[in-house]
Motif scaffolding. Structure first.
Motif, PDB file in Angstrom:
ATOM      1  N   LEU A   1       9.954   3.694  -3.000  1.00 55.86           N
ATOM      2  CA  LEU A   1       8.454   3.416  -2.938  1.00 55.86           C
ATOM      3  C   LEU A   1       7.971   2.452  -4.054  1.00 55.86           C
ATOM      4  O   LEU A   1       8.566   2.591  -5.094  1.00 55.86           O
ATOM      5  CB  LEU A   1       7.724   4.862  -2.993  1.00 55.86           C
ATOM      6  N   GLN A   2       7.059   1.782  -3.731  1.00 60.56           N
ATOM      7  CA  GLN A   2       6.616   0.853  -4.965  1.00 60.56           C
ATOM      8  C   GLN A   2       5.221   1.343  -5.279  1.00 60.56           C
ATOM      9  O   GLN A   2       4.375   1.463  -4.575  1.00 60.56           O
ATOM     10  CB  GLN A   2       6.640  -0.678  -4.291  1.00 60.56           C
TER      11      GLN A   2
ATOM     12  N   TYR B   1      14.362   5.284  -5.355  1.00 58.85           N
ATOM     13  CA  TYR B   1      13.995   4.183  -5.913  1.00 58.85           C
ATOM     14  C   TYR B   1      12.503   4.056  -6.150  1.00 58.85           C
ATOM     15  O   TYR B   1      12.080   3.530  -5.075  1.00 58.85           O
ATOM     16  CB  TYR B   1      14.632   2.920  -5.330  1.00 58.85           C
ATOM     17  N   LEU B   2      11.872   4.306  -7.338  1.00 60.84           N
ATOM     18  CA  LEU B   2      10.523   4.257  -7.439  1.00 60.84           C
ATOM     19  C   LEU B   2      10.203   3.395  -8.488  1.00 60.84           C
ATOM     20  O   LEU B   2      10.194   3.594  -9.611  1.00 60.84           O
ATOM     21  CB  LEU B   2      10.076   5.829  -7.891  1.00 60.84           C
ATOM     22  N   LEU B   3       9.721   2.065  -7.994  1.00 58.94           N
ATOM     23  CA  LEU B   3       9.788   1.011  -8.707  1.00 58.94           C
ATOM     24  C   LEU B   3       8.578   0.520  -9.084  1.00 58.94           C
ATOM     25  O   LEU B   3       7.402   0.640  -8.216  1.00 58.94           O
ATOM     26  CB  LEU B   3      10.607  -0.238  -7.781  1.00 58.94           C
TER      27      LEU B   3
ATOM     28  N   SER C   1       0.728  -1.159  -0.063  1.00 55.02           N
ATOM     29  CA  SER C   1       0.001  -0.171  -0.011  1.00 55.02           C
ATOM     30  C   SER C   1       1.026   1.271   0.040  1.00 55.02           C
ATOM     31  O   SER C   1       1.834   1.303   0.649  1.00 55.02           O
ATOM     32  CB  SER C   1      -0.871   0.019   1.142  1.00 55.02           C
ATOM     33  N   ILE C   2       0.493   2.094  -0.869  1.00 55.97           N
ATOM     34  CA  ILE C   2       1.434   3.509  -1.017  1.00 55.97           C
ATOM     35  C   ILE C   2       0.121   4.438  -0.989  1.00 55.97           C
ATOM     36  O   ILE C   2       0.737   5.664  -0.549  1.00 55.97           O
ATOM     37  CB  ILE C   2       2.141   3.303  -2.175  1.00 55.97           C
TER      38      ILE C   2
ATOM     39  N   THR D   1      12.037  -1.242 -14.921  1.00 58.88           N
ATOM     40  CA  THR D   1      11.726  -1.539 -13.416  1.00 58.88           C
ATOM     41  C   THR D   1      11.185  -0.276 -12.689  1.00 58.88           C
ATOM     42  O   THR D   1      10.850  -0.459 -11.378  1.00 58.88           O
ATOM     43  CB  THR D   1      13.190  -1.711 -12.728  1.00 58.88           C
ATOM     44  N   GLY D   2      11.137   0.711 -13.284  1.00 58.34           N
ATOM     45  CA  GLY D   2      10.619   2.053 -12.819  1.00 58.34           C
ATOM     46  C   GLY D   2      11.445   3.332 -13.070  1.00 58.34           C
ATOM     47  O   GLY D   2      11.925   3.322 -14.061  1.00 58.34           O
TER      48      GLY D   2
END
Length: 334
Positions: A232-233, A259-261, A211-212, A319-320
């Motif tokens: 953050l995913q 890292y925004l994946l 959950s984001i 990957t983002g």
């Protein structure tokens, strides 16, 4: 008639401080603990000797009877102390020491043996990392423990072997009650409206998975200017665009890497909507060194912060999206 000899006195306290320090540091872990329970002076002696451990970890398991404290000791040795709720019968781990029995040895009143034991252990032992793992949902932090003797930790993780479902109230209780250098948050939240808009004090690293939507992105950098790493995913592309604009138009912040994946990456036009980009100054070799999953066929551009002209590099691939604000620092260390 000879008088019977008196009780032998504890001579270690009479030794010079440097000698006492070395003796305590070379004791076995439990020997140092038992020494600290003999008197107030011996407790202070163990504390001042700075008996070092690798980590002290408080584990709150899915089943509260399995709660424990674990110490990482030198030479990869680990020691576990049972730490179950006072109203529960502990799940007896044959390799765990009964925390209730240890707490009895500690002088001082407490309505909860866990508080007394934790405060004592944190006082007498020094650790590179103080960690909390929470693997079950709670209504508020007081349901599992009152951390009024210590609120600052090195690593707090909310996660479970299965899926951890958490409520907004529980999340707010944890994030507002604890300070941590690193938060790793992996859970599901069904409430789609709730937004957490407060500052994560002293947090260097925030890692959020599953959950984001609960994390308020508007003004995030203003609220957390000291944060260094953001992972953050599945953050929506429009919110990444928002973050980039905050960095470009905002004040100087300590951010180093994002890292925004997301599987299959992000569309360039959404990420860079309304943002001036430049051809990156990085060579292919430098970009490969900085970005873990660098792809020469994908997008790599620079953006500039207005307040001081500092450059950041944005790389988007399958990957983002990864953003590096510390290229010179990384390259200097290679």
């Amino acid at each position: 008639m000879e008088e019977p000899p008196g009780n032998p006195k504890f001579g270690l306290l009479k030794c010079p401080f440097a000698l006492r320090e070395q003796i305590v540091r070379n004791m076995e872990f439990m020997d140092a603990f038992h020494l600290s329970t003999l008197s107030k002076r011996s407790k202070q002696m163990v504390h001042k000797a700075k008996y070092q451990t690798v980590h002290i970890t408080f584990g709150f398991e899915e089943d509260s009877r399995e709660d424990h404290i674990e110490f990482g000791i030198k030479d990869f040795e680990r020691l576990k102390i049972s730490f179950s709720d006072s109203n529960d019968t502990p799940e007896r781990d044959p390799n765990a020491i009964d925390g209730r029995k240890l707490a009895i040895l500690i002088d001082g009143p407490s309505c909860d043996y866990r508080k007394k034991l934790s405060a004592h252990l944190l006082f007498i032992f020094h650790s590179d990392w103080t960690i909390i793992y929470i693997e079950r949902n709670i209504k508020n932090l007081g349901d599992i423990f009152q951390w009024n003797f210590r609120k600052t930790f090195d690593y707090v993780r909310l996660s479970a072997v299965g899926v951890l479902h958490i409520t907004p109230e529980a999340l707010k209780s944890i994030l507002n009650s604890l300070e941590s250098k690193k938060f790793e948050l992996e859970f599901k939240m069904d409430d789609s409206i709730y937004k957490y808009r407060e500052t994560l004090n002293n947090c260097d690293i925030l890692n959020v998975r599953d959950s984001i939507h609960w994390l308020e992105i508007d003004n995030f950098l203003d609220r957390n200017p000291k944060m260094k790493i953001l992972a953050l995913q599945d953050l929506p592309g429009e919110q990444i665009n928002n973050l980039l604009k905050q960095w470009i138009h905002g004040k100087v912040v300590d951010m180093e890497t994002w890292y925004l994946l997301r599987n299959y990456g992000y569309p360039d036009d959404v990420i860079f909507d309304g943002i001036v980009t430049m051809k990156t100054k990085l060579t292919e070799k430098q970009a490969f060194a900085i970005f873990v999953f660098w792809d020469a066929a994908s997008t790599t551009v620079d953006i500039r912060r207005k307040v001081d002209g500092k450059l950041a590099t944005v790389h988007i691939n399958w990957t983002g999206c990864v953003v590096s604000m510390c290229n010179e620092q990384i390259l200097a260390g290679l």
